[in-house]
Design a protein around this motif. Structure first.
Motif, PDB file in Angstrom:
ATOM      1  N   GLY A 235       0.809  -1.205   0.000  1.00 18.39           N
ATOM      2  CA  GLY A 235       0.000   0.000   0.000  1.00 18.39           C
ATOM      3  C   GLY A 235       0.846   1.261   0.000  1.00 18.39           C
ATOM      4  O   GLY A 235       1.980   1.270   0.482  1.00 18.39           O
ATOM      5  N   THR A 236       0.260   2.341  -0.544  1.00 17.12           N
ATOM      6  CA  THR A 236       0.976   3.612  -0.615  1.00 17.12           C
ATOM      7  C   THR A 236       0.110   4.767  -0.130  1.00 17.12           C
ATOM      8  O   THR A 236       0.336   5.919  -0.483  1.00 17.12           O
ATOM      9  N   GLU A 237      -0.872   4.459   0.693  1.00 20.41           N
ATOM     10  CA  GLU A 237      -1.787   5.501   1.147  1.00 20.41           C
ATOM     11  C   GLU A 237      -1.053   6.517   2.015  1.00 20.41           C
ATOM     12  O   GLU A 237      -0.257   6.157   2.889  1.00 20.41           O
ATOM     13  N   ALA A 238      -1.332   7.786   1.780  1.00 20.46           N
ATOM     14  CA  ALA A 238      -0.735   8.867   2.560  1.00 20.46           C
ATOM     15  C   ALA A 238      -1.838   9.744   3.135  1.00 20.46           C
ATOM     16  O   ALA A 238      -2.845   9.994   2.466  1.00 20.46           O
ATOM     17  N   GLY A 239      -1.669  10.189   4.369  1.00 18.51           N
ATOM     18  CA  GLY A 239      -2.661  11.044   5.011  1.00 18.51           C
ATOM     19  C   GLY A 239      -2.525  12.490   4.563  1.00 18.51           C
ATOM     20  O   GLY A 239      -1.747  12.828   3.670  1.00 18.51           O
ATOM     21  N   GLU A 240      -3.313  13.365   5.183  1.00 19.58           N
ATOM     22  CA  GLU A 240      -3.281  14.785   4.853  1.00 19.58           C
ATOM     23  C   GLU A 240      -1.944  15.393   5.284  1.00 19.58           C
ATOM     24  O   GLU A 240      -1.373  15.023   6.308  1.00 19.58           O
ATOM     25  N   LYS A 241      -1.460  16.354   4.474  1.00 26.00           N
ATOM     26  CA  LYS A 241      -0.161  16.970   4.720  1.00 26.00           C
ATOM     27  C   LYS A 241      -0.313  18.489   4.833  1.00 26.00           C
ATOM     28  O   LYS A 241      -1.263  19.075   4.322  1.00 26.00           O
ATOM     29  N   THR A 242       0.649  19.098   5.493  1.00 23.44           N
ATOM     30  CA  THR A 242       0.777  20.546   5.515  1.00 23.44           C
ATOM     31  C   THR A 242       2.008  20.906   4.708  1.00 23.44           C
ATOM     32  O   THR A 242       3.133  20.536   5.086  1.00 23.44           O
ATOM     33  N   ASP A 243       1.794  21.586   3.582  1.00 21.91           N
ATOM     34  CA  ASP A 243       2.914  21.975   2.726  1.00 21.91           C
ATOM     35  C   ASP A 243       3.602  23.207   3.303  1.00 21.91           C
ATOM     36  O   ASP A 243       2.954  24.190   3.662  1.00 21.91           O
ATOM     37  N   ILE A 244       4.926  23.124   3.373  1.00 21.31           N
ATOM     38  CA  ILE A 244       5.749  24.219   3.890  1.00 21.31           C
ATOM     39  C   ILE A 244       6.570  24.774   2.730  1.00 21.31           C
ATOM     40  O   ILE A 244       7.323  24.042   2.084  1.00 21.31           O
ATOM     41  N   ALA A 245       6.422  26.070   2.455  1.00 19.27           N
ATOM     42  CA  ALA A 245       7.158  26.699   1.354  1.00 19.27           C
ATOM     43  C   ALA A 245       8.356  27.499   1.847  1.00 19.27           C
ATOM     44  O   ALA A 245       9.288  27.753   1.086  1.00 19.27           O
ATOM     45  N   VAL A 246       8.318  27.918   3.120  1.00 15.51           N
ATOM     46  CA  VAL A 246       9.409  28.714   3.695  1.00 15.51           C
ATOM     47  C   VAL A 246      10.005  27.938   4.856  1.00 15.51           C
ATOM     48  O   VAL A 246       9.289  27.532   5.784  1.00 15.51           O
ATOM     49  N   PHE A 247      11.314  27.719   4.810  1.00 15.89           N
ATOM     50  CA  PHE A 247      12.043  27.001   5.861  1.00 15.89           C
ATOM     51  C   PHE A 247      13.029  28.013   6.443  1.00 15.89           C
ATOM     52  O   PHE A 247      14.131  28.182   5.950  1.00 15.89           O
ATOM     53  N   ASP A 248      12.586  28.732   7.470  1.00 12.97           N
ATOM     54  CA  ASP A 248      13.288  29.916   7.966  1.00 12.97           C
ATOM     55  C   ASP A 248      14.202  29.535   9.134  1.00 12.97           C
ATOM     56  O   ASP A 248      13.727  29.247  10.233  1.00 12.97           O
ATOM     57  N   TRP A 249      15.521  29.532   8.879  1.00 12.70           N
ATOM     58  CA  TRP A 249      16.515  29.157   9.880  1.00 12.70           C
ATOM     59  C   TRP A 249      16.978  30.386  10.657  1.00 12.70           C
ATOM     60  O   TRP A 249      17.106  31.473  10.110  1.00 12.70           O
ATOM     61  N   TYR A 250      17.297  30.160  11.927  1.00  9.66           N
ATOM     62  CA  TYR A 250      17.871  31.206  12.779  1.00  9.66           C
ATOM     63  C   TYR A 250      19.175  30.677  13.358  1.00  9.66           C
ATOM     64  O   TYR A 250      19.237  29.537  13.834  1.00  9.66           O
ATOM     65  N   ARG A 251      20.210  31.513  13.309  1.00 14.07           N
ATOM     66  CA  ARG A 251      21.528  31.116  13.797  1.00 14.07           C
ATOM     67  C   ARG A 251      22.058  32.136  14.795  1.00 14.07           C
ATOM     68  O   ARG A 251      21.680  33.314  14.776  1.00 14.07           O
ATOM     69  N   SER A 252      22.954  31.676  15.639  1.00 12.84           N
ATOM     70  CA  SER A 252      23.592  32.573  16.601  1.00 12.84           C
ATOM     71  C   SER A 252      24.732  33.337  15.935  1.00 12.84           C
ATOM     72  O   SER A 252      25.424  32.795  15.067  1.00 12.84           O
ATOM     73  N   ASP A 253      24.915  34.571  16.337  1.00 12.43           N
ATOM     74  CA  ASP A 253      26.055  35.341  15.859  1.00 12.43           C
ATOM     75  C   ASP A 253      27.082  35.565  16.970  1.00 12.43           C
ATOM     76  O   ASP A 253      27.973  36.394  16.835  1.00 12.43           O
ATOM     77  N   LEU A 254      26.946  34.794  18.051  1.00 15.19           N
ATOM     78  CA  LEU A 254      27.866  34.986  19.175  1.00 15.19           C
ATOM     79  C   LEU A 254      28.023  33.702  19.973  1.00 15.19           C
ATOM     80  O   LEU A 254      27.264  32.745  19.805  1.00 15.19           O
ATOM     81  N   GLN A 255      28.998  33.695  20.844  1.00 15.14           N
ATOM     82  CA  GLN A 255      29.204  32.599  21.793  1.00 15.14           C
ATOM     83  C   GLN A 255      28.554  32.982  23.110  1.00 15.14           C
ATOM     84  O   GLN A 255      28.759  34.099  23.600  1.00 15.14           O
ATOM     85  N   GLY A 256      27.779  32.077  23.655  1.00 17.89           N
ATOM     86  CA  GLY A 256      27.112  32.403  24.906  1.00 17.89           C
ATOM     87  C   GLY A 256      26.108  31.345  25.294  1.00 17.89           C
ATOM     88  O   GLY A 256      26.333  30.145  25.079  1.00 17.89           O
ATOM     89  N   LEU A 257      24.978  31.783  25.837  1.00 11.68           N
ATOM     90  CA  LEU A 257      23.929  30.906  26.329  1.00 11.68           C
ATOM     91  C   LEU A 257      22.647  31.154  25.549  1.00 11.68           C
ATOM     92  O   LEU A 257      22.345  32.296  25.180  1.00 11.68           O
ATOM     93  N   TRP A 258      21.894  30.082  25.302  1.00 14.92           N
ATOM     94  CA  TRP A 258      20.675  30.144  24.493  1.00 14.92           C
ATOM     95  C   TRP A 258      19.481  29.768  25.355  1.00 14.92           C
ATOM     96  O   TRP A 258      19.418  28.683  25.925  1.00 14.92           O
TER      97      TRP A 258
END
Length: 316
Positions: A235-258
């Motif tokens: 079988g190849t049945e697939a359930g409902e999906k949520t399509d994501i068009a934007v994959f927005d990453w966030y990165r640190s610009d410093l050394q420290g604590l998060w």
């Protein structure tokens, strides 16, 4: 009956499964591999785990798939590399290859005479990817990442490859399906798609924990893909999906604590506070706000943070 299938030093005759260690030029480690050559002609498929060595759920899923393959039931060929980056696996190295500090999944198509990760990417692409009609790369949250399961395919000018990849990504019992427009350069699936091979990443599991249920989600998705392209019956049945068009990453610009202010799976609004970066005295140095409205797909759970480390990603 089909011909013998050969990849580098390993081979499997028709209706045979071979288990051995793949030897690649200039690569110190030998990669454990399964080659299963079916009784009838059909597509060649690669299943990988462990591109990131601490994503244990992906490794477990790939191992179980390799062990369960029955070549007499295949119309085509399936190769499985359950630990595609052994140096990182045994060093318990988060994100990067332990000898050059580079993220293998940012190095493709690699460099023949480059550093360790660059050479491994080069030879995987040249010796293995080139033999395939489809590629399935299994991942999960690394040792310091909490994660909501999601799948990714590459948005490319070849709409046939793009559509085939999206269909593969949609077959997992995973809600979020991301069409990535190059937000993750140098990736396995992006490199494969650009050379005309439908390819995806499927992510499940997190934080250096072997999740048995998440492993089963990855395994079941792979079996559905193999059925959908005619390699297996099923079988190849697939359930409902949520399509994501934007994959927005966030990165640190410093050394420290998060200090994150949100959780995985939480829906956030544009402008919402996502977390705070602090110095070693606990004083807030930077506040991180969302650029978009969407869902938090992964979140770094480590208090310690370094420059350019990922913090989280929001899918919209």
């Amino acid at each position: 009956m089909g011909d013998t299938w050969k990849i580098a030093n390993l081979s499997a005759a028709a209706e045979e499964k071979t288990k051995g260690r793949l030897e690649l030029p200039s690569i110190e480690e030998k990669l454990p591999a399964f080659l299963a050559n079916g009784s009838q002609e059909g597509p060649a498929v690669l299943v990988m785990g462990g591109i990131h060595g601490c994503e244990y759920t992906s490794i477990d899923a790939a191992l179980k798939i390799g062990a369960a393959l029955e070549p007499e039931k295949l119309k085509g060929k399936v190769a499985v590399l359950p630990i595609a980056n052994p140096a990182s696996f045994y060093a318990r190295s988060i994100y990067v290859h332990p000898r050059d500090g580079k993220n293998l999944n940012r190095m493709f198509p690699g460099s023949e005479h480059g550093t360790d990760a660059e050479r491994l990417a080069f030879w995987l692409n040249k010796a293995v990817f080139s033999e395939m009609d489809y590629i399935i790369d299994l991942h999960g949250g690394d040792m310091i990442e909490a994660l909501v399961p999601f799948t990714i395919y590459h948005v490319t000018e070849d709409k046939g490859v793009q559509q085939a990849s999206k269909e593969m990504a949609s077959l997992f019992d995973i809600e979020y399906v991301i069409g990535s427009s190059g937000q993750v350069p140098g990736s396995t699936y992006g490199c494969a798609a650009e050379r005309g091979i439908p390819a995806i990443i499927a992510e499940a599991g997190q934080q250096g924990i072997l999740g048995k249920e998440e492993s089963r989600v990855l395994q079941d998705g792979v079996w559905k893909i193999l059925a959908s392209i005619g390699v297996l019956e099923g079988g190849t049945e697939a359930g409902e999906k949520t399509d994501i068009a934007v994959f927005d990453w966030y990165r640190s610009d410093l050394q420290g604590l998060w200090y994150p202010e949100i959780s995985i799976g939480e829906r956030v609004a544009e402008g919402q506070l996502l977390g705070r970066l602090a110095d070693e005295f606990g004083e807030t140095v930077r506040e991180v706000y969302s650029n978009t409205s969407g869902v938090v797909l992964f979140l770094v759970s480590s208090l310690a943070i370094n420059p350019n480390d990922p913090l989280l990603a929001v899918g919209a």
